[in-house]
Design a protein around this motif. Structure first.
Motif, PDB file in Angstrom:
ATOM      1  N   PHE A  97       0.779  -1.281  -0.312  1.00  0.00           N
ATOM      2  CA  PHE A  97       0.315   0.075  -0.212  1.00  0.00           C
ATOM      3  C   PHE A  97       0.244   1.349  -0.070  1.00  0.00           C
ATOM      4  CE2 PHE A  97      -2.534  -2.841   1.252  1.00  0.00           C
ATOM      5  CZ  PHE A  97      -4.121  -3.018   0.749  1.00  0.00           C
ATOM      6  N   ALA A 141      -2.422   5.684   2.404  1.00  0.00           N
ATOM      7  CA  ALA A 141      -3.086   5.017   2.650  1.00  0.00           C
ATOM      8  C   ALA A 141      -3.663   4.412   3.611  1.00  0.00           C
ATOM      9  CB  ALA A 141      -3.278   3.604   1.934  1.00  0.00           C
ATOM     10  N   LEU A 187      -4.913  -0.029   7.670  1.00  0.00           N
ATOM     11  CA  LEU A 187      -5.876  -0.622   6.252  1.00  0.00           C
ATOM     12  C   LEU A 187      -7.176  -0.587   6.388  1.00  0.00           C
ATOM     13  CD1 LEU A 187      -2.616  -3.103   5.824  1.00  0.00           C
ATOM     14  CD2 LEU A 187      -3.561  -0.597   4.534  1.00  0.00           C
ATOM     15  N   THR A 232      -8.985   2.081   6.211  1.00  0.00           N
ATOM     16  CA  THR A 232      -8.648   2.490   5.014  1.00  0.00           C
ATOM     17  C   THR A 232      -9.679   1.300   3.624  1.00  0.00           C
ATOM     18  OG1 THR A 232      -6.895   3.058   4.850  1.00  0.00           O
ATOM     19  CG2 THR A 232      -7.649   2.913   2.708  1.00  0.00           C
ATOM     20  N   LEU A 233      -9.867   0.847   3.653  1.00  0.00           N
ATOM     21  CA  LEU A 233     -10.581  -0.685   3.650  1.00  0.00           C
ATOM     22  C   LEU A 233     -12.535  -0.336   3.272  1.00  0.00           C
ATOM     23  CD1 LEU A 233     -11.080  -2.889   1.564  1.00  0.00           C
ATOM     24  CD2 LEU A 233     -11.518  -4.359   3.915  1.00  0.00           C
ATOM     25  N   SER A 259     -13.556   2.760   1.724  1.00  0.00           N
ATOM     26  CA  SER A 259     -13.156   2.245   0.098  1.00  0.00           C
ATOM     27  C   SER A 259     -14.372   2.076  -0.332  1.00  0.00           C
ATOM     28  CB  SER A 259     -12.302   1.576  -0.363  1.00  0.00           C
ATOM     29  OG  SER A 259     -12.496   0.092   0.619  1.00  0.00           O
ATOM     30  N   TYR A 304     -14.668   0.419  -6.942  1.00  0.00           N
ATOM     31  CA  TYR A 304     -14.216  -0.504  -7.574  1.00  0.00           C
ATOM     32  C   TYR A 304     -14.607  -0.098  -9.231  1.00  0.00           C
ATOM     33  CZ  TYR A 304     -12.173  -1.271  -3.398  1.00  0.00           C
ATOM     34  OH  TYR A 304     -11.007  -1.380  -1.544  1.00  0.00           O
ATOM     35  N   SER A 361      -8.599   5.330  -1.461  1.00  0.00           N
ATOM     36  CA  SER A 361      -9.023   4.208  -0.755  1.00  0.00           C
ATOM     37  C   SER A 361      -9.072   3.476  -1.817  1.00  0.00           C
ATOM     38  CB  SER A 361      -9.397   4.169   0.480  1.00  0.00           C
ATOM     39  OG  SER A 361      -9.849   5.179   1.288  1.00  0.00           O
ATOM     40  N   ALA A 362     -10.031   3.374  -2.442  1.00  0.00           N
ATOM     41  CA  ALA A 362      -9.894   2.307  -3.806  1.00  0.00           C
ATOM     42  C   ALA A 362      -9.142   1.940  -4.454  1.00  0.00           C
ATOM     43  CB  ALA A 362     -11.769   2.516  -4.425  1.00  0.00           C
ATOM     44  N   PHE A 365      -6.061   0.180  -2.739  1.00  0.00           N
ATOM     45  CA  PHE A 365      -6.941  -1.405  -2.345  1.00  0.00           C
ATOM     46  C   PHE A 365      -6.241  -2.101  -3.764  1.00  0.00           C
ATOM     47  CE2 PHE A 365      -6.938  -3.096   1.416  1.00  0.00           C
ATOM     48  CZ  PHE A 365      -6.954  -1.583   2.139  1.00  0.00           C
ATOM     49  N   ALA A 389      -3.035  -2.631  -4.523  1.00  0.00           N
ATOM     50  CA  ALA A 389      -2.158  -3.456  -3.831  1.00  0.00           C
ATOM     51  C   ALA A 389      -2.701  -4.294  -4.479  1.00  0.00           C
ATOM     52  CB  ALA A 389      -2.719  -3.105  -2.392  1.00  0.00           C
ATOM     53  N   VAL A 390      -3.333  -4.754  -4.666  1.00  0.00           N
ATOM     54  CA  VAL A 390      -3.796  -5.867  -5.283  1.00  0.00           C
ATOM     55  C   VAL A 390      -3.079  -6.807  -6.376  1.00  0.00           C
ATOM     56  CG1 VAL A 390      -5.936  -7.409  -6.574  1.00  0.00           C
ATOM     57  CG2 VAL A 390      -6.209  -5.923  -4.518  1.00  0.00           C
TER      58      VAL A 390
END
Ligand SMILES: Nc1ncnc2c1ncn2[C@@H]1O[C@H](COP(=O)(O)OP(=O)(O)OP(=O)(O)O)[C@@H](O)[C@H]1O
Ligand SMILES: Nc1ncnc2c1ncn2[C@@H]1O[C@H](COP(=O)(O)OP(=O)(O)OP(=O)(O)O)[C@@H](O)[C@H]1O
Ligand SMILES: [Mg+2]
Ligand SMILES: [Mg+2]
Lengths: 303, 383, 317, 468, 383
Positions: A132, A136, C44, C47-48, C51, C72, C290-291, C294, C297-298
């Protein structure tokens, strides 16, 4: 091989290469070394040129500066408390390194040398943190670290303008890489040496600190350097977590950005301040790299 | 101090069983040597005693306390490792004093003990070196010193003298024994050196394929091996073994036979047997009068003579019906025989061993007076 | 004093020592995970949660109502491109779509940087006079604050200021004004990234090489191995785990590249994923930011997954 | 006008935001230190400023603690975002930019000053200040900042070179009579060729600047705007016209193309003198754009007022520096939209705002009072060259005595009366970056002006739609 | 193939001289064993031959080519390391085939050779294990296999059998010898095992303190040691040495004397000498008729009896004037003596060695016929 096979220039080169492989090897080494140093140093040279070129003479600058203004270095140090910023950075980086190496060593030992279920998933979980962008984490972390969040009615401590406000985020950001590096190095130390320490009467943790860590010196030092440098030059969290005055633990980059004005940037001052800021790292690396010279495992174990 | 007790210890690695059904009691202050072929599980046994390895099953007691799951540091043992395992980042002094420093001995005491140990292992003046500046034998001696400074309850030594020359080895052997006896430290010692095993041990434990074969005093192992494995393993050069069978009052081997009265044994006519004779129990027929009960002479040819200083090994061949049997005999270097000679030899019937041809278990250790032995062996085999 | 502490502490250690492997392992990793659950996982999760909400640009708080995966969907479908400074993904304009630019930078930078870092580590591992200084010099680029790294290259490629742009343009390497050209700027960003990461990867590899038992080289040398064979058959396999770690973190960091972009070519010329996160964040579109974080990150997770699988395979064979 | 009664809800711990009572703002004389989050520009002269505040009537029992962060509206915004959303009580007040207004004001993250400033001050704000500047901090009837200084873009030029080319700036009174772009280009070209300088006219034209600053100004002087009349600047989003894809915009871009590439360019305007701006400018932010002018290699240069002090100093160009208002393309009367046409320039400058969670509101108000006094404005002007937000102060005696700057006060005053504020709302950020990208692509010869404006129009409309 | 030639080789570490003035020629195909006390410089000597260490001074030639400064890979040698040093990241198979894979052998050839080697070292079925899953002895055997697959010009083996049990050791010894002879590979072998040195070597080189003492065939080292060091070092248990001096026609030792005619020797009246007698050259006076030239009987008491299987060591004490001299004698286990007995022993005068009491150099190896020996010894001492 007959002589004729090597005719012509290429042939001769090939022949020379084969016969004098040691020379060619050495030549390659020096060429490589010099080019790496050049690649590295060139931007520094550029930074130096920027620093000594007076503020208003940047236009159509030459490869060699026309006007030297060595005075910037003095200005930067005398008129701005650069040393204070540097001290703050060093201190914050040092604390972070200590915290990371200590916590990281425990985890690194467990991941590297102890068999326990769920090891893989936990390692991945650790890695995920680094996926991240720092931003974030920012909102919740800021609340948490500035006393704006209350847990069960008690507000969290306000760490704004304290070194800890930076140490905590940096620790969080640096732990994954620290643990991964330490895990790798710790796992490579032969069991025999740990066994010997344990039979001599240490606990497993004792063996970690007395034998495994010293033997992993290259890895530990590398992790420490990585964390140190990462923190030393970091700005995002340091910017958010202090108000910018050196008394309140503002870091080096603050000192450098002092020379950024509303619409202009005093490139020469910024360059000079950066060059000065690098000195502590240079000293650190000169000292620390001795430990990366040669592993100590040689000669200890018969296997 | 304390006796060490292994009960039904078993250690498996993924696909290998390193130790199996190990039952062994080492008395307080006793010196037991483990011997056996390479890979038979000696080191693994030591590791289970030390706590470096947890046995797959079975229990280990030290001084009556079950320590099966206790970490090494709670067992007060000192160990000399087969792979030496010196700490490369410490000097010789630091290596040797490591265990003492852990225990907060005062500096004087540490220095005194280290000095003593260093004297014993003859490494004076090397205290400041780092391990990689030592020769192989010197490293091994540091390993020994590191163990002996400790004065633990139990000594575990895994081939501690493997890299030392004969003289030093004898000296060290004496010193280790002296220390062990003086301090009454229960000791388990692994060696591949027969002489070491014979001279140092109170008892020798012979292991094969992870299983304990016999654990008896040295000479008993030598003179009364419980089975062909022990018979062959103990003694160098090893015992000559011949397959044969019972033929009335004789045991027939391919090309010779020895008289034997099977009355007091479980043997029946035509039962397969293995006959064992040590090289030093074979004599030239000319010297037959030196021994009490010589066998019938056998004619053999001298194949190879191998002088080893104070003795000469004679490799003999005896041929019957195209079948060749090899025999090894040790003779005095000044006996007048040469390669290619045809000579006559006799065996000392007092010293001929008979084993069951199927199981390899000992039946008797003398052709002359067989009765008592069998029982005894049987009992011991179960011990 | 020391004694007392020891007396107090030793029963604890005793207890710890007697734990079985699994419990012991958990115990040792627990401090780290405790710290991280507060400092990393809690943020996190929050934050998730952000999002999954709506952006609220006018309310008292930037986070609006729960909308599930709406953000998303909008980002991935391109519907959100309008409010992003550059599209998230747009095949039509590869050099201005954040995902493509970021992947491109990462792939090229990691490939070149790793090889050069390896070379540097090998060279600096040899003994020569002044090695400690060479090592120090070579590590320094990495220690310069990111803003300054960006600034240096910004000035280096400013045609009106730098003496180097014109020769490079004449050679056809870059255009006359590389920093306004997305393609050139991307290359410049890659250059900076390589330049600053070589020391990192070299340092890690150097430590890996230093930890190799010298005896193995003796054995190999006696067996007749050439330097190259020694490298291939001993050095490389021995540093493989370390190299793997280095590459993983190199990759992750390049996938998150932002600071040097902002300080050199600018996010509008070289839009990266983190650029989008920062910009939306600054616009107080916290949910969207935030989205994107993420999603970033994915994407990284997928890449790292590939690494791990490949590494396992290589290890197995 | 009433302040909102919402709290600065940023975290569970926040407590500020209550409508202050008269009692809250009555300073009782106790010793107190208030924290002022400001930029290095002020932090570096904090002693001088503190003294100026005392001189302006600040009780000596109030101490100001300057916490110097960094410059950069973006970085500061990130920082205030955190501090304000988390409801921290410090800093007590801070230097703010009007671009923050749409993000902080609706959430009440800044204190509505109309409730704490004296009526006298409010009247002054309405009458004596640059109105665009004051208005830029208004939101929904509230006032979230008081101007600290104003930045005024002008054309700074080399009077000596222009004169050498045969023009007469003094005689034609360029200082307060704006030129047309045609004439401006002609003068520039002539002076450049006469003097043999590298460039004619330089300006910061990178992606960040072109859509929202340098290009925007230019469009407005040509009578265009992005959202029709200036009254539509801030909204209503979705209900206002989007007027990018129009002739004035295309014309503006073509003018730029001509300036950049001369008449050879495909879209050059016939008859307009070109080739006066280096294409390098497309990569310039303010700082690099200054270098060639600094080095004497440019004739005309668009920059903010702060640069005048340096350029006009004796070591630099001294009296040879001329300053003129921004040229124009279309007269105000002929402009398509209200508020456009004629000389015009984008608003710049900074404000002072109060943290609604401050625990020292009364003292803070005292400080704000002192810092928005004429004395204080003039001190800043003297010390840093940052111009007062009250045009009337330009003619004050003290202003007239400020070295160098005093020569250009007329122009500054004139231009400050002709400034416009960019849209102040939450959608401007994505809109300006979309416009900037398209404009930049056009100027970089990657797109035709028509394509660029069409694309910009489409994107801006899309954002309007999404966010309405 | 090729002879190995060390000329004036000297190797110094910081403060230690590990090897000093080493002159040694190993003929093509010869098998030379280096023996000496721990830390005497054996491994260092091998390292200089292998090229892993560059000697401080002196030259090394292989097959007539000066290789002093050539890297190991140009020497075509194979080496078994004292510290074993297997590649931890490779399986047993990969370890063994390492040298072959370097040389682009085809896969079949590699597999064939590895299989052969594995059979020799008896590690069948372990090819896929990693080194840390092997016992100490198994690891060592992998090390041997890794060297023998190579078929190099020169074999260097540093205590390759140190961790193996007697049986395996004998087997391996035979195999190594067979291979070495078959392929005619010049070999230098380090061992601390006397028996190994005696049975395997063409010549034994005895090193002490970095200096070569003697390099001769095994029996010659045993029977004709050039000085007291060699005399004591070779033979286990080692030679009894007594200090004495020349007294007319006798050599006087504290409590006994032997007749000796000094005519053909450099010895003068009262010169100090060292007299050496091997344990097996001491006989019970009762058996005196078995030997050609028995000495005068000496009365001693039996202190300790140490049975070692085929022999018994008798530690004897002889006391005169309060001074005690220790003697070690080896007797047949069935001789009828017990600890504490006072017995009479005689020496075989043919086998008594006399050394210069000051320098330790040999003067004669027989009291009966002294002449020839001295010269010979003198010459050899300089070789
Ligand atoms: N790297 C080193 N630095 C300093 N001294 C060393 C080093 N290596 C070996 N030595 C010393 O050199 C001498 C000879 O060492 P070497 O290893 O050759 O002995 P060795 O004969 O092989 O002994 P061993 O039988 O114990 O293996 C020893 O005294 C040793 O301590
Ligand atoms: N970690 C392991 N994984 C799998 N097998 C192992 C492991 N360690 C030992 N073994 C196997 O267990 C058996 C016993 O090993 P151990 O080390 O106890 O033998 P040892 O008797 O000490 O032999 P040596 O005399 O050769 O040292 C061997 O066959 C060995 O290959
Ligand atoms: Mg073992
Ligand atoms: Mg050695």
């Amino acid at each position: 091989m007959s002589e004729q096979e090597y005719s012509g220039l290429t042939g001769r080169i090939v022949q020379y290469t084969i016969q004098n492989s040691a020379d060619v090897y050495r030549l390659g080494f020096w060429v490589g070394l010099v080019s790496f140093i050049m690649i590295t140093l060139f931007p520094f040279y550029w930074l130096l040129v920027l620093a000594v070129t007076p503020d208003n003479q940047l236009y159509q600058m030459g490869v060699v500066p026309e006007n030297f203004n060595i005075g910037v270095f003095a200005t930067v140090v005398q008129e701005y408390p650069l040393h204070h910023y540097i001290f703050n950075s060093i201190l914050i980086a040092t604390i972070t390194v200590i915290v990371c190496i200590t916590l990281g060593s425990l985890a690194g030992y467990a991941f590297g040398r102890v068999d326990f279920p769920g090891k893989g998933p936990l390692l991945v979980l650790l890695l995920i943190i680094s996926y991240f962008p720092g931003i974030a984490f920012l909102i919740p972390l800021f609340e948490l670290l500035t006393g704006s969040l209350s847990i069960l009615g008690t507000p969290t401590p306000d760490l704004y303008n304290t070194p800890w406000g930076m140490v905590f985020p940096f620790t969080m950001l640096s732990l994954p890489i620290t643990i991964f590096i330490l895990t790798t190095f710790y796992s490579q130390i032969p069991d025999g040496l740990e066994d010997a320490a344990r039979v001599e009467g240490t606990t497993r943790l004792g063996a970690l600190f007395r034998v495994i860590m010293p033997l992993s010196a290259p890895g530990v030092v590398t992790a420490a350097i990585i964390v140190f440098i990462g923190v030393y030059r970091e700005f995002f969290f340091s910017f958010i977590m202090t108000d910018g005055s050196p008394e309140n633990w503002a870091v080096l980059v603050y000192g450098i950005l002092n020379f950024q004005q509303q619409h202009t940037q005093m490139y020469n001052m910024m360059a000079a301040a950066s060059l000065i800021g690098i000195i502590p790292i240079a000293v650190l690396v000169i000292i620390a790299q001795e430990h990366i010279v040669r592993g100590l495992t040689a000669g200890g174990l018969k296997e | 101090m304390g006796e060490v007790n292994l009960t039904d210890v078993r250690k498996e690695y993924e696909d290998v069983v390193a130790v199996e059904g190990m039952n062994l009691t080492i008395e307080d202050g006793e010196f037991v040597t483990l011997v056996g072929p390479s890979g038979c599980g000696k080191s693994t046994t030591l590791e289970t005693i030390s706590g470096l390895t947890t046995p797959t099953s079975g229990t280990i007691e030290i001084a009556g306390r079950d320590v099966t799951n206790k970490p090494p540091k709670d067992r007060n043992i000192a160990m000399v490792f087969q792979n030496i395992a010196l700490f490369p980042h410490m000097t010789v002094y630091e290596n040797i004093s490591f265990g003492l420093r852990l225990r907060d001995f005062d500096q004087e005491e540490i220095d005194r003990r280290v000095e003593e140990a260093v004297e014993i292992v003859q490494l004076e003046g090397m205290l400041d070196r780092s391990p990689d500046e030592l020769s192989g034998g010197q490293q091994q001696r540091v390993g020994i010193a590191r163990a002996i400074v400790r004065e633990p309850d139990v000594f575990l030594m895994d081939e501690p003298l493997a890299n030392l020359d004969a003289k030093l080895r004898v000296a060290m052997r004496t010193e280790i024994q002296r220390l062990q006896k003086e301090l009454g430290i229960t000791s388990v010692y692994v060696t591949h050196d027969q002489e070491e095993a014979m001279t140092m041990s109170d008892r020798i434990a012979i292991i094969n394929d992870g299983e304990l074969q016999q654990c008896s005093p040295p000479l008993e192992c030598y003179n009364r091996p419980v089975n062909t494995f022990v018979a062959q393993f103990i003694g160098s050069p090893s015992m000559n073994l011949f397959n044969g069978q019972v033929d009335g009052d004789d045991l027939d081997v391919s090309d010779f036979s020895v008289e034997f009265d099977t009355t007091n044994t479980p043997l029946q006519q035509d039962d397969p047997v293995t006959v064992g004779i040590r090289p030093e129990d074979i004599y030239l027929a000319a010297d037959a009068e030196d021994i009490a009960h010589p066998s019938r002479p056998v004619t053999v040819t001298v194949d190879v003579l191998e002088p080893v200083g104070d003795q000469t090994y004679a490799y003999l061949l005896s041929e019957t019906d195209g079948e060749t049997t090899e025999l090894l005999m040790s003779v005095d270097p000044d006996k007048d025989i040469s390669e290619g000679d045809a000579i006559e030899v006799v065996f000392s019937r007092d010293d001929v061993h008979v084993f069951d041809g199927r199981t390899g278990d000992a039946i008797t250790h003398s052709l002359v007076d067989a009765t008592a032995v069998v029982e005894e062996v049987a009992v011991e085999g179960e011990a | 004093m020391k004694q007392k502490v020891q007396q107090a502490v030793s029963p604890i250690f005793l207890r710890i020592e007697q734990l079985d492997e699994a419990k012991y392992g958990f115990l040792l990793v627990s401090p780290v995970f405790l710290v991280l659950s507060v400092l990393a996982f809690y943020p996190l999760v929050k934050t998730l949660y952000f999002s999954l909400q709506d952006d609220d640009l006018t309310g008292t708080h930037p986070i609006g109502e729960f909308v599930g995966l709406e953000n998303y969907v909008q980002i991935l479908s391109g519907d959100a491109n309008a409010i992003l400074s550059s599209p998230f993904f747009d095949l039509q304009a590869p050099f201005s779509s954040a995902l493509i630019v970021t992947l491109l930078i990462t792939v090229v930078s990691v490939a070149i940087g790793t090889v050069m870092g390896l070379g540097m580590a090998i060279i600096l591992n040899k003994e020569f006079k002044g090695r400690r200084y060479a090592r120090t010099i070579v590590i320094l680029p990495w220690s310069i604050p990111i803003v300054i790294q960006g600034m240096m290259f910004f000035l280096l490629f400013q045609p009106s200021l730098s003496p180097f742009v014109e020769p490079l343009a004449n050679l056809g390497v870059f255009s006359d004004n590389p920093l306004i050209n997305s393609q050139d700027s991307t290359i410049i960003v890659i250059l900076i990234d390589i330049w600053r990461k070589i020391p990192f990867i070299a340092l890690i590899i150097m430590a890996g090489i230093a930890s190799i038992d010298r005896n193995l080289y003796d054995v190999a040398e006696v067996a007749g191995a050439t330097k190259w064979q020694q490298f291939r058959m001993i050095t490389l396999p021995q540093i493989k785990p370390v190299l793997f770690i280095g590459m993983i973190f190199y990759t992750i960091s390049s996938m998150k590249i932002y600071g040097i972009v902002e300080a050199s070519a600018g996010c509008s010329t070289v839009p990266t994923l983190t650029c989008l996160v920062v910009q939306t964040f600054r616009q107080q579109r916290w949910a969207t930011a935030s989205a994107i974080a993420f999603i970033t990150a994915v994407v990284i997770a997928v890449i790292i997954m590939v690494y791990i699988v490949r590494f396992r395979e290589a290890d197995a064979s | 006008s009433g302040t909102g009664n919402g709290s600065g809800d940023g975290g569970d711990g926040s407590s500020g935001g209550e409508t202050p009572t008269a009692e809250d703002i009555e300073y009782n004389g106790e010793d107190v230190t208030v924290e002022y989050s400001t930029a290095p520009l002020f932090g570096n002269i904090s002693d001088q400023l503190q003294q100026a505040a005392y001189d302006a009537g600040l009780p000596e029992s109030i101490d100001i603690n300057f916490s110097t962060t960094v410059w950069g509206a973006d970085d500061l915004q990130d920082r205030y975002n955190q501090i304000l959303s988390a409801g921290r009580s410090t800093p007590d007040f801070m230097l703010t930019n009007f671009s923050y207004t749409p993000f902080f004001a609706p959430r009440e993250w800044l204190l509505d000053l109309s409730g704490v400033l004296s009526d006298e001050k409010m009247t002054e704000l309405e009458n004596d200040y640059s109105q665009v500047m004051v208005d830029s901090m208004r939101w929904d009837g509230g006032l979230y900042g008081v101007p600290q200084f104003i930045d005024i873009p002008t054309i700074q030029y080399r009077k000596d070179l222009v004169e050498a080319a045969g023009y007469d700036p003094e005689g034609e009174n360029w200082a307060t009579e704006p030129l047309t772009w045609e004439y401006f280009a002609e003068v520039t070209k002539a002076a450049k060729e006469e003097a043999g300088t590298d460039h004619g006219y330089t300006s910061a034209m990178n992606q960040r600047n072109i859509g929202s600053i340098s290009g925007y100004e230019h469009l407005v002087t040509n009578g265009g705007n992005y959202f029709g009349d200036m009254s539509n600047q801030n909204g209503p989003i979705g209900d206002r016209p989007v007027t990018i894809d129009e002739e004035q915009t295309i014309q503006t871009l073509r003018q730029f193309r001509t300036f950049l590439y001369g008449s050879d360019d495909e879209y050059a305007i016939e008859g307009l003198t070109g080739g006066i701006t280096p294409p390098n400018a497309l990569g310039w932010d303010t700082s690099p754009s200054m270098e060639s002018f600094n080095a004497g290699e440019a004739v005309m240069h668009r920059n903010w007022s702060f640069a005048i002090a340096d350029y006009g100093s004796e070591e630099k160009f001294g009296e040879d520096l001329g300053v003129m208002p921004y040229p124009y393309g279309v007269a105000e009367s002929e402009a398509a939209y209200e508020g456009t046409g004629g000389t015009n320039a984008k608003l710049g400058g900074w404000h002072l705002s109060i943290n609604p969670n401050t625990e020292k509101l009364a003292a803070t108000v005292e400080v704000i009072k002192a810092m928005t006094s004429d004395e204080f404005y003039l001190t800043i002007f003297e010390a840093t060259g940052s111009t007062p937000p009250k045009p009337g102060l330009f003619s004050s005696d003290r202003a007239q005595e400020v070295d160098v700057m005093n020569r250009y006060l007329d122009t500054l005053q004139f231009q400050s009366e002709n400034q416009f504020a960019p849209p102040i709302n939450a959608v401007w950020d994505p809109q300006k970056s979309a416009i900037g990208q398209e404009f930049h692509a056009c100027l970089n010869q990657q797109k035709s002006p028509e394509e660029a404006v069409a694309a910009a129009q489409e994107q801006v409309e899309q954002i309007e739609e999404q966010e309405s």
